[in-house]
Design a protein around this motif. Structure first.
Motif, PDB file in Angstrom:
ATOM      1  N   GLN A  28       2.466   1.827  -3.362  1.00 35.36           N
ATOM      2  CA  GLN A  28       1.460   2.311  -4.310  1.00 35.36           C
ATOM      3  C   GLN A  28       1.202   3.806  -4.097  1.00 35.36           C
ATOM      4  N   GLU A  29       1.160   4.269  -2.818  1.00 37.02           N
ATOM      5  CA  GLU A  29       0.970   5.692  -2.558  1.00 37.02           C
ATOM      6  C   GLU A  29       2.141   6.526  -3.073  1.00 37.02           C
ATOM      7  N   GLU A  30       3.380   6.049  -2.870  1.00 36.71           N
ATOM      8  CA  GLU A  30       4.545   6.765  -3.400  1.00 36.71           C
ATOM      9  C   GLU A  30       4.486   6.862  -4.910  1.00 36.71           C
ATOM     10  N   THR A  31       4.091   5.797  -5.532  1.00 33.33           N
ATOM     11  CA  THR A  31       3.997   5.816  -6.991  1.00 33.33           C
ATOM     12  C   THR A  31       2.969   6.830  -7.455  1.00 33.33           C
ATOM     13  N   GLU A  32       1.848   6.907  -6.765  1.00 32.51           N
ATOM     14  CA  GLU A  32       0.815   7.864  -7.143  1.00 32.51           C
ATOM     15  C   GLU A  32       1.301   9.312  -6.922  1.00 32.51           C
ATOM     16  N   GLU A  33       2.054   9.576  -5.836  1.00 34.49           N
ATOM     17  CA  GLU A  33       2.577  10.914  -5.593  1.00 34.49           C
ATOM     18  C   GLU A  33       3.562  11.320  -6.681  1.00 34.49           C
ATOM     19  N   ARG A  81       0.828  -1.192   0.000  1.00 32.35           N
ATOM     20  CA  ARG A  81       0.000   0.000   0.000  1.00 32.35           C
ATOM     21  C   ARG A  81       0.880   1.266   0.000  1.00 32.35           C
ATOM     22  N   ALA A  82       1.983   1.253   0.802  1.00 29.13           N
ATOM     23  CA  ALA A  82       2.875   2.412   0.850  1.00 29.13           C
ATOM     24  C   ALA A  82       3.570   2.639  -0.479  1.00 29.13           C
TER      25      ALA A  82
END
Length: 532
Positions: free
Chosen positions: A515-520, A512-513
């Motif tokens: 994936q969030e970094e990738t989205e940022e 999940r982390a």
């Protein structure tokens, strides 16, 4: 002088004389006073009444009445009914003359389909087989009764099938044109009515079950599809070319056997079952037979007829229509008598099997005389199929089953475990000029045929069992099917341990982390592109 002991004293002489007097029997009742007084005293001592002297006359009268009671009846004992009396009363109707003057029925006598059973019995007696003179006469009268009550065009004594508790006399008949359809419609109406009632009850049960399961999860549906049912041949063709009537004894009612189906013939080939003599008796076999004893008897008759109905070569011939059909590829299913047939010499018929031919169609492994393609679906079913069924691969086209054609010589019949299928002989070698040719089947013991000149006939008398050449072994039941396919979606898995659950949770958090970094990062890149 005698022994002194033999000389009786006056007292003993008086006692003996008195006893002799008391033992004198009465001419009217046959009783004597000595026995009567003994019986009265025995009853007094056994009952011991309070006032015995007052009841002496009553006791004496009761004892005398009881001794004479068995002689007072005037009715004779009812004689026992002989075991053959009920059957004789039923057969009495065969010997009653019906109708008016003979002149009024001359035309009917000439055109009657009644066979000449007396002539058949004469030839069968020479062949060493038959029913006996008395039974043959009763069978003759029973066939006349059948012909008088049914609209028949042709009638023939097919034979007699034996059973454990009773036997069956079998008559092969052919209805007049249009008469059989009416009888079949009546039977179909009764069968359709029962089928509608059964379907209605099943629908009600399904509806009740559906109402109770609406709130529950839907049940899984089976993907099994039963094999297609082989349709039976129509009346007047193939295995149902003729109709058959049976009766247990001459004089009793004739019962029409139902048409035979391919499934019944297929199962009858796999089992061994002795008939009982009751048409409604169940047939307990494995594989299960679809029907009762009437259906099993009909299947055996079809098998015996297909294998043993023979005629001299040249007696029958194919007509012009049959010849045209064969050129087009259709199988021949009909024949006609050859008016130019002059007969085959008896020695030639007895020497070679090539002088005999089968005039009944061979039954294919499918259970029919004419093969039907079950893989070919009707046009209506093809139109109703959905897209899912169209995507499925079509099954391979089955190879059509082919059997020997009609009027095939007996010399082409195959042996069974080294046993020749037929045996031939001459009825008499001492008077050959009046002898007949006799043919006996070894595969169906009890099937006979004879021929002399232009006359021939087939007859069967036996247990309805085929000779296999080896001991019978019942088929083994199939292995049990699996309830469901084994797979990860159905097979139950073990519960994970605490360590496995923590490791799985940590992996999900890392995922999940990431994936969030990738989205940022993707969001920042998009902002830079907009600024440029």
């Amino acid at each position: 002088m005698g022994d002194p002991e033999d000389v009786l004293s006056p007292r003993e002489s008086a006692v003996r004389s008195a006893k002799t007097f008391l033992l004198q029997s009465s001419p009217s009742s046959g009783l004597n006073l000595y026995d009567h007084l003994s019986a009265v005293l025995s009853r007094v001592l056994s009952e011991r009444p309070e006032s015995a002297v007052d009841m002496l006359e009553t006791l004496s009268a009761d004892v005398k009445r009881s001794s004479l009671q068995h002689r007072q009846g005037t009715l004779r004992d009812q004689p026992e009914t002989p075991p053959g009396l009920p059957l004789a009363q039923e057969q009495r109707g065969l010997f009653l003359r019906r109708g008016g003057d003979d002149a009024e029925h001359e035309d009917e006598l000439v055109e009657t389909p009644l066979p000449n059973v007396a002539e058949l019995a004469f030839f069968l007696q020479q062949a060493g087989v038959g029913l006996g003179t008395e039974e043959t006469q009763r069978v003759f009268l029973a066939l006349k009764q059948l012909v008088d009550t049914q609209p028949l065009q042709r009638c023939r004594l097919w034979g007699k099938v034996l059973g454990t508790h009773g036997s069956y006399l079998v008559a092969e008949v052919e209805y007049r044109e249009g008469e059989e359809e009416e009888a079949e419609e009546e039977e179909d109406e009764g069968g359709n009515r029962e089928e509608e009632e059964r379907e209605g009850s099943e629908a009600r049960v399904d509806q009740e079950d559906g109402e109770g399961q609406e709130e529950m999860d839907p049940l899984p549906k089976s993907s099994y599809r039963p094999p297609p049912v082989v349709p039976r041949e129509q009346n007047g063709s193939g295995t149902n070319k003729f109709c058959y009537f049976v009766c247990s004894e001459p004089g009793r009612s004739w019962v029409r056997l139902p048409p035979v189906t391919p499934a019944q013939i297929t199962i009858a080939r796999q089992v061994r079952h002795l008939l009982t003599g009751r048409l409604d008796a169940p047939v307990v076999t494995y594989p299960p037979f679809p029907g009762n004893e009437a259906n099993f008897l009909r299947a055996q008759i079809a098998r015996i007829s297909a294998g043993t109905q023979v005629s001299p070569l040249g007696f029958y011939q194919f007509g012009e229509e049959e010849g045209e059909e064969e050129e087009e590829g259709a199988a021949r299913d009909g024949y006609e008598e050859n008016p130019d047939f002059e007969g085959i010499p008896v020695p030639e018929l007895a020497e070679t099997l090539s002088s005999w031919v089968h005039h009944t169609q061979h039954i294919l492994p499918q259970g029919r005389c004419v093969w039907v393609n079950l893989a070919q679906k009707p046009e209506e079913d093809v139109e109703e199929e959905g897209e899912e069924e169209e995507k499925e691969e079509e099954p391979d086209e089955p190879e059509p089953e082919v059997g020997p054609p009609l009027l095939t010589p007996l010399s082409e019949d195959a042996e069974v475990n080294g046993t020749p299928p037929w045996s031939t002989c001459v009825s008499s070698s001492l008077i050959p000029q009046f002898a007949i040719a006799v043919l006996r089947s070894n595969l169906w013991p009890g099937a006979y045929a004879f021929a002399t000149g232009k006359k021939f006939e087939n007859f069967y008398i036996g247990w309805g069992q085929k000779f296999e050449g080896e001991s019978y072994t019942p088929p083994v039941p199939p292995p049990p099917q699996r309830e469901y396919p084994s797979g990860p979606e159905i097979t139950e898995a073990l519960d994970p341990t605490v360590e496995e659950e923590q490791a799985l949770q940590a992996a999900l958090e890392e995922q999940r982390a990431a994936q969030e970094e990738t989205e940022e990062l993707e969001g920042e890149e998009e902002e830079e592109e907009e600024d440029d």
